[in-house]
Design an enzyme around this catalytic site. Structure first.
Site, mmCIF file in Angstrom:
data_model
loop_
_atom_site.group_PDB
_atom_site.id
_atom_site.type_symbol
_atom_site.label_atom_id
_atom_site.label_comp_id
_atom_site.label_asym_id
_atom_site.label_seq_id
_atom_site.Cartn_x
_atom_site.Cartn_y
_atom_site.Cartn_z
ATOM 1 N N ASP A 1 2.472 15.149 11.173
ATOM 2 C CA ASP A 1 2.483 14.790 9.750
ATOM 3 C C ASP A 1 1.048 14.733 9.228
ATOM 4 O O ASP A 1 0.672 13.825 8.494
ATOM 5 C CB ASP A 1 3.198 13.449 9.566
ATOM 6 C CG ASP A 1 3.658 13.215 8.130
ATOM 7 O OD1 ASP A 1 3.668 14.175 7.330
ATOM 8 O OD2 ASP A 1 3.990 12.054 7.805
ATOM 9 N N GLY B 1 9.729 2.572 6.336
ATOM 10 C CA GLY B 1 8.925 1.364 6.445
ATOM 11 C C GLY B 1 8.145 1.057 5.181
ATOM 12 O O GLY B 1 8.079 1.860 4.255
ATOM 13 N N VAL B 2 7.586 -0.160 5.141
ATOM 14 C CA VAL B 2 6.749 -0.588 4.034
ATOM 15 C C VAL B 2 5.395 -1.001 4.613
ATOM 16 O O VAL B 2 5.335 -1.617 5.674
ATOM 17 C CB VAL B 2 7.364 -1.800 3.300
ATOM 18 C CG1 VAL B 2 6.659 -2.027 1.975
ATOM 19 C CG2 VAL B 2 8.861 -1.618 3.084
ATOM 20 N N LEU C 1 0.827 -1.222 0.000
ATOM 21 C CA LEU C 1 0.000 0.000 0.000
ATOM 22 C C LEU C 1 0.852 1.260 0.000
ATOM 23 O O LEU C 1 0.393 2.329 -0.396
ATOM 24 C CB LEU C 1 -0.921 0.036 1.230
ATOM 25 C CG LEU C 1 -1.989 -1.042 1.344
ATOM 26 C CD1 LEU C 1 -2.735 -0.917 2.662
ATOM 27 C CD2 LEU C 1 -2.969 -0.945 0.183
ATOM 28 N N GLY C 2 2.072 1.138 0.497
ATOM 29 C CA GLY C 2 2.909 2.324 0.570
ATOM 30 C C GLY C 2 4.325 1.953 0.959
ATOM 31 O O GLY C 2 4.562 0.891 1.536
HETATM 32 P P1 ADP Z 1 3.843 5.613 5.475
HETATM 33 O O1 ADP Z 1 3.285 6.960 5.098
HETATM 34 O O2 ADP Z 1 4.910 5.694 6.500
HETATM 35 O O3 ADP Z 1 4.208 4.793 4.287
HETATM 36 P P2 ADP Z 1 1.160 5.023 6.487
HETATM 37 O O4 ADP Z 1 0.883 4.533 7.873
HETATM 38 O O5 ADP Z 1 0.755 6.412 6.156
HETATM 39 O O6 ADP Z 1 2.696 4.758 6.191
HETATM 40 O O7 ADP Z 1 0.431 4.029 5.484
HETATM 41 C C1 ADP Z 1 0.656 4.099 4.082
HETATM 42 C C2 ADP Z 1 -0.662 3.977 3.328
HETATM 43 O O8 ADP Z 1 -1.298 2.741 3.654
HETATM 44 C C3 ADP Z 1 -1.679 5.045 3.699
HETATM 45 O O9 ADP Z 1 -1.520 6.234 2.980
HETATM 46 C C4 ADP Z 1 -2.987 4.354 3.382
HETATM 47 O O10 ADP Z 1 -3.267 4.421 2.000
HETATM 48 C C5 ADP Z 1 -2.703 2.911 3.736
HETATM 49 N N1 ADP Z 1 -3.141 2.586 5.104
HETATM 50 C C6 ADP Z 1 -2.441 2.731 6.261
HETATM 51 N N2 ADP Z 1 -3.143 2.325 7.335
HETATM 52 C C7 ADP Z 1 -4.337 1.905 6.867
HETATM 53 C C8 ADP Z 1 -5.521 1.331 7.478
HETATM 54 N N3 ADP Z 1 -5.621 1.123 8.805
HETATM 55 N N4 ADP Z 1 -6.543 0.984 6.668
HETATM 56 C C9 ADP Z 1 -6.474 1.173 5.330
HETATM 57 N N5 ADP Z 1 -5.403 1.688 4.700
HETATM 58 C C10 ADP Z 1 -4.339 2.063 5.440
HETATM 59 MG MG MG Z 2 1.760 8.192 5.676
#
Ligand code: ADP
Ligand code: MG
Length: 352
Positions: free
Chosen positions: A167, A34-35, A28-29
């Site tokens: 953030d 992190g991943v 997802l990201g």
């Molecule tokens: P980072 O920005 O450090 O990569 P995030 O915690 O923002 O990590 O998560 C990355 C992406 O994953 C988010 O922008 C969102 O699209 C998705 N995501 C994160 N947590 C959730 C969740 N609980 N339910 C659905 N999607 C999520």
């Molecule tokens: Mg994020």
């Protein structure tokens, strides 16, 4: 006292997991720290544990787990539902931190804002299929008002708990399909000032597109992290003096701007706006004077929306986006602003 006892008892009775218990799905990201994956339990004990989000984090994962556990105990509805966090030690030195949340939904506010349909696509998600008012500025304003109220409500929960997120941006606001409301995610850069966790700002974690001009949430003269008991006694005073929560308020004000002005929803549009605002010494009124004479239809539309009801939206916006943290409103005060007195989306659905 009771906070720590509760935390301990809760730990004893909650299920524990390890990495092998999960199957990873789609990524997802991915950031520098992190991943994030979608995933599920390999052996589902019950069907409701289905959809999960898993984050594999580096050394900052420890703080992020701490923040999520604190949020779950103090203001659970503000953030995505946190399930568990653990350190998976590996043969390599260190190991990695894993964090597990319930999968809240497919879209962040960022995703929703990229659609031409915004904000009507959000209205549909919050209410289901309803068409009360004709499309137009008033209806868009009610939807944006409802989104702002939900973000500020979640933020007030965090701030009342003593946590500054640092953030806040549309990418870190997820639409929870279960509760049909927006929740905050990604506590990776958060600071808990009451117990001195992550007291020294990690400014390299901040996103320059949304950071308030002060950059640091505490003055650089503030001594580094005191030991926990001292911090607990001192930090309410420090909180009062430095108003670190106002850092998040500035970022939330920028989100309000992006919702009102379609031209600010792109990266380049936002960066250009930031440059213009800086040139006006972060004075929104001066910015408005400088751009209004040559404003295109998208900018004009934003001003019109904020000027509804005697300019109550513009008034709220200018109380959030200010150079001096001390002059910015708080999340709690913003929720009491007359902008939110008017009927929002729920009233709209009852009019059906
Ligand atoms: P980072 O920005 O450090 O990569 P995030 O915690 O923002 O990590 O998560 C990355 C992406 O994953 C988010 O922008 C969102 O699209 C998705 N995501 C994160 N947590 C959730 C969740 N609980 N339910 C659905 N999607 C999520
Ligand atoms: Mg994020």
């Amino acid at each position: 006292f009771d906070m720590f006892v509760l935390a301990f008892v809760e730990r004893l009775f909650r299920p524990t997991f390890k990495k092998d218990d999960f199957v990873l799905g789609k990524k997802l990201g991915e950031g520098a720290f992190g991943v994030v994956y979608r995933g599920s339990l390999s052996q589902k004990p019950s069907s409701k544990e289905g959809d999960l989000v898993l984050k594999k984090a580096t050394e900052y994962g420890a703080v992020e787990i701490w923040m999520n556990e604190r949020v779950r105990r103090a203001c659970a509805s503000s953030c995505a539902d946190f399930i568990y966090g653990f350190l998976e030690s590996s043969s390599k030195k260190g190991g990695e931190y894993w964090l597990i949340w319930r999968f809240e939904g497919e879209s962040t506010l960022y995703d929703l804002m990229q659609s031409k349909e915004f904000p009507y696509n959000v209205e549909t998600m919050i209410l289901g299929e309803v068409q009360a008012l004709p499309k137009g500025l008033e209806r868009e304003d009610r939807i944006i008002q409802t989104i702002m109220r939900q973000i500020l409500f979640a933020l007030d929960g965090l701030h009342s708990t003593g946590i500054v997120h640092r953030d806040i941006k549309p990418q870190n606001i997820i639409f929870s399909e279960g509760s049909r409301q927006f929740k905050i995610i990604d506590l990776g850069a958060a600071a808990d000032l009451r117990v001195g966790i992550n007291y020294i700002p990690k400014e390299f974690l901040l996103d320059p597109r949304y950071t308030a001009p002060e950059q640091y949430i505490m003055s650089t003269q503030t001594p580094s992290a005191p030991s926990a008991p001292v911090a607990t006694a001192l930090s309410p005073v420090l909180w009062q003096m430095n108003l670190p929560d106002r850092f998040d308020i500035y970022s939330t004000g920028l989100i309000f701007m992006q919702m009102a002005f379609p031209s600010l929803r792109t990266d380049s549009g936002l960066i250009q706006f930031n440059r213009q605002l800086k040139r006006c010494d972060y004075d929104l009124v001066a910015w408005r004077k400088s751009v209004q004479p040559r404003a295109g239809p998208e900018l004009r539309k934003g001003f019109e929306l904020l000027d509804l009801d005697g300019g109550i939206g513009w008034e709220l916006l200018t109380s959030m986006v200010r150079y001096k943290a001390r002059q910015r409103t708080s999340a709690k005060a913003a929720l009491a602003h007359p902008y939110f007195d008017r009927e929002g989306l729920l009233a709209l659905s009852f009019m059906q």
